[in-house]
Design an enzyme around this catalytic site. Structure first.
Site, PDB file in Angstrom:
ATOM      1  N   ARG A  82       0.832  -1.205   0.000  1.00 24.25           N
ATOM      2  CA  ARG A  82       0.000   0.000   0.000  1.00 24.25           C
ATOM      3  C   ARG A  82       0.865   1.253   0.000  1.00 24.25           C
ATOM      4  O   ARG A  82       0.540   2.244  -0.659  1.00 24.25           O
ATOM      5  CB  ARG A  82      -0.943  -0.027   1.205  1.00 24.25           C
ATOM      6  CG  ARG A  82      -2.034   1.004   1.135  1.00 24.25           C
ATOM      7  CD  ARG A  82      -3.099   0.767   2.186  1.00 24.25           C
ATOM      8  NE  ARG A  82      -2.589   0.892   3.536  1.00 24.25           N
ATOM      9  CZ  ARG A  82      -3.284   0.605   4.636  1.00 24.25           C
ATOM     10  NH1 ARG A  82      -4.527   0.156   4.541  1.00 24.25           N
ATOM     11  NH2 ARG A  82      -2.758   0.751   5.831  1.00 24.25           N
ATOM     12  N   LYS A 184      -2.673   6.493   1.451  1.00 23.12           N
ATOM     13  CA  LYS A 184      -2.496   6.884   2.853  1.00 23.12           C
ATOM     14  C   LYS A 184      -1.493   8.033   2.882  1.00 23.12           C
ATOM     15  O   LYS A 184      -0.279   7.810   2.910  1.00 23.12           O
ATOM     16  CB  LYS A 184      -2.019   5.685   3.663  1.00 23.12           C
ATOM     17  CG  LYS A 184      -2.530   5.705   5.092  1.00 23.12           C
ATOM     18  CD  LYS A 184      -2.326   4.383   5.787  1.00 23.12           C
ATOM     19  CE  LYS A 184      -2.700   4.477   7.238  1.00 23.12           C
ATOM     20  NZ  LYS A 184      -4.142   4.530   7.498  1.00 23.12           N
ATOM     21  N   GLU A 220     -16.282   6.437   3.839  1.00 20.70           N
ATOM     22  CA  GLU A 220     -15.634   5.970   5.069  1.00 20.70           C
ATOM     23  C   GLU A 220     -15.565   7.110   6.066  1.00 20.70           C
ATOM     24  O   GLU A 220     -16.137   8.178   5.830  1.00 20.70           O
ATOM     25  CB  GLU A 220     -14.247   5.393   4.751  1.00 20.70           C
ATOM     26  CG  GLU A 220     -13.274   6.364   4.131  1.00 20.70           C
ATOM     27  CD  GLU A 220     -11.862   5.788   4.056  1.00 20.70           C
ATOM     28  OE1 GLU A 220     -11.430   5.098   4.997  1.00 20.70           O
ATOM     29  OE2 GLU A 220     -11.175   6.052   3.057  1.00 20.70           O
TER      30      GLU A 220
END
Ligand SMILES: *Cc1c(COP(=O)(O)O)cnc(C)c1O
Length: 341
Positions: A82, A184, A220
């Protein structure tokens, strides 16, 4: 190894300086070997790309002690992958997967005295991150970078028992349709601080962000993915390319299917079907799952049947199974648990 004199069960979620951090530097198109350092300060140019244009990405994971006394970490290969995706989106160099896992393990091992003992409920939070460090003033990617990993012990998430959250639907958007919601990066958090404080000032625990294009679908919160349980006990999670692919959520879907024999589905979830669900939870590394009791949209309240006192029965089973896998009391799928030392 003697543990530090820390009251593990009293720890919160705050930075505590530990003895060692890993530091690798990228210059002239290559990463150096990297090394453990006792120096917790970062020194760089006042015009560093991270300070001026927020060129930085990060990861979050945990290390903990299992029932048989081993220090382990959970699926670090997925964090490594990620972080590669995140770095590529911000035109940063890739930190190779095997070196990422090695750096994480080295840092945990060097700080083994800070890894909370089994049963304390506390864990060691691991924060890998990378940033553009040389001076830029014209807008362009940096040429020099640092990849670092630090660790800090954190307390049990459900201190004093589980307390279902009240979530409010935010009038702000978290991510643009083709933006950076799926990586992220600190930039996603900087812009979430104001909506987060607003939601707190109104007495809610967290924001639910909607899809920015139509504002009809669930995305989210600022730092966790949603998971819903239908009345016929199926697990449903939102599908969107502007949410962050949570490793906890992906692991829970696997656990639901393979360990609990539940049906799972990743699909678009509309705001106006929220009232049909039996349970709702937030998934992320920090809590694994925190139950949501209520969602508030302006003057309308949606209360889940699981209520405001406990986790719903299916959420609880998912939580217990995944934490059992992590702590070593339930057999883990191949490759999920990495033994550090
Ligand atoms: C980190 C993060 C999550 C949770 O991901 P995990 O891999 O499960 O910890 C969810 N949403 C956002 C926006 C995040 O930054």
């Amino acid at each position: 190894m003697e543990k530090k004199n820390i009251e593990w069960s009293k720890l919160g979620f705050d930075y505590i300086k530990t003895d060692y951090r890993f530091v690798a530097k990228y210059k002239d198109g290559a990463w150096d070997e990297g090394t453990l350092s006792k120096d917790a300060q970062v020194v760089m140019s006042e015009s560093a790309a991270v300070l001026q244009y927020a060129q930085t990405v990060f990861e979050g994971m945990k290390a903990y002690t299992t029932a048989d006394g081993k220090i382990v970490t959970f699926r670090p290969d997925l964090n490594a992958e990620r972080m590669i995706q995140s770095a590529q989106r911000l035109e940063m160099p890739v930190y190779p997967k095997d070196k990422f896992i090695d750096a994480v393990c080295q840092t945990i091992k060097a700080n083994a005295a800070y890894v909370p003992p089994y049963g304390s409920g506390a864990t060691l939070y691991v924060r890998p991150y990378m940033f553009g460090s040389n001076a830029v003033i014209g807008v362009k990617p940096a040429e020099e970078y640092e990849f670092r990993v630090f660790v800090t012990p954190v307390g049990p998430y459900f201190k004093g028992g589980v307390k279902p959250l009240t979530i409010c639907i935010s009038d702000f958007d978290r991510a643009a349709p083709h933006g950076t919601g799926n990586i992220k990066a600190g930039l996603n958090y900087a812009m979430s601080l104001h909506p987060y404080m607003e939601c707190h000032r109104k007495g809610y625990d967290e924001n639910m962000y909607l899809d920015p294009a139509t504002r009809t679908k669930v995305e989210e919160t600022g730092g966790a993915n949603f998971l819903f349980v239908t009345k016929d006990n199926k697990i449903v999670t939102p599908k969107s390319n502007s949410i962050l692919p949570s490793i906890t959520r992906r692991s829970l879907l696997y656990v639901a299917k393979e360990y609990l024999g539940l049906e799972t589905e990743e699909r678009e979830i509309y705001l106006d079907e929220l009232g049909d669900f039996a349970e709702c939870g937030l998934c992320g590394t920090a809590a694994v799952i925190s139950p949501v009791g209520k969602v508030v949209l302006h003057d309308k309240e949606i209360c889940f049947p699981s209520g405001m006192n406990d986790m719903g029965p299916t959420t609880k089973k998912l939580y217990e199974t995944l934490t059992g896998i992590q702590m070593g009391s339930i057999k883990a799928p191949e490759g999920w648990i990495y033994e550090v030392c």
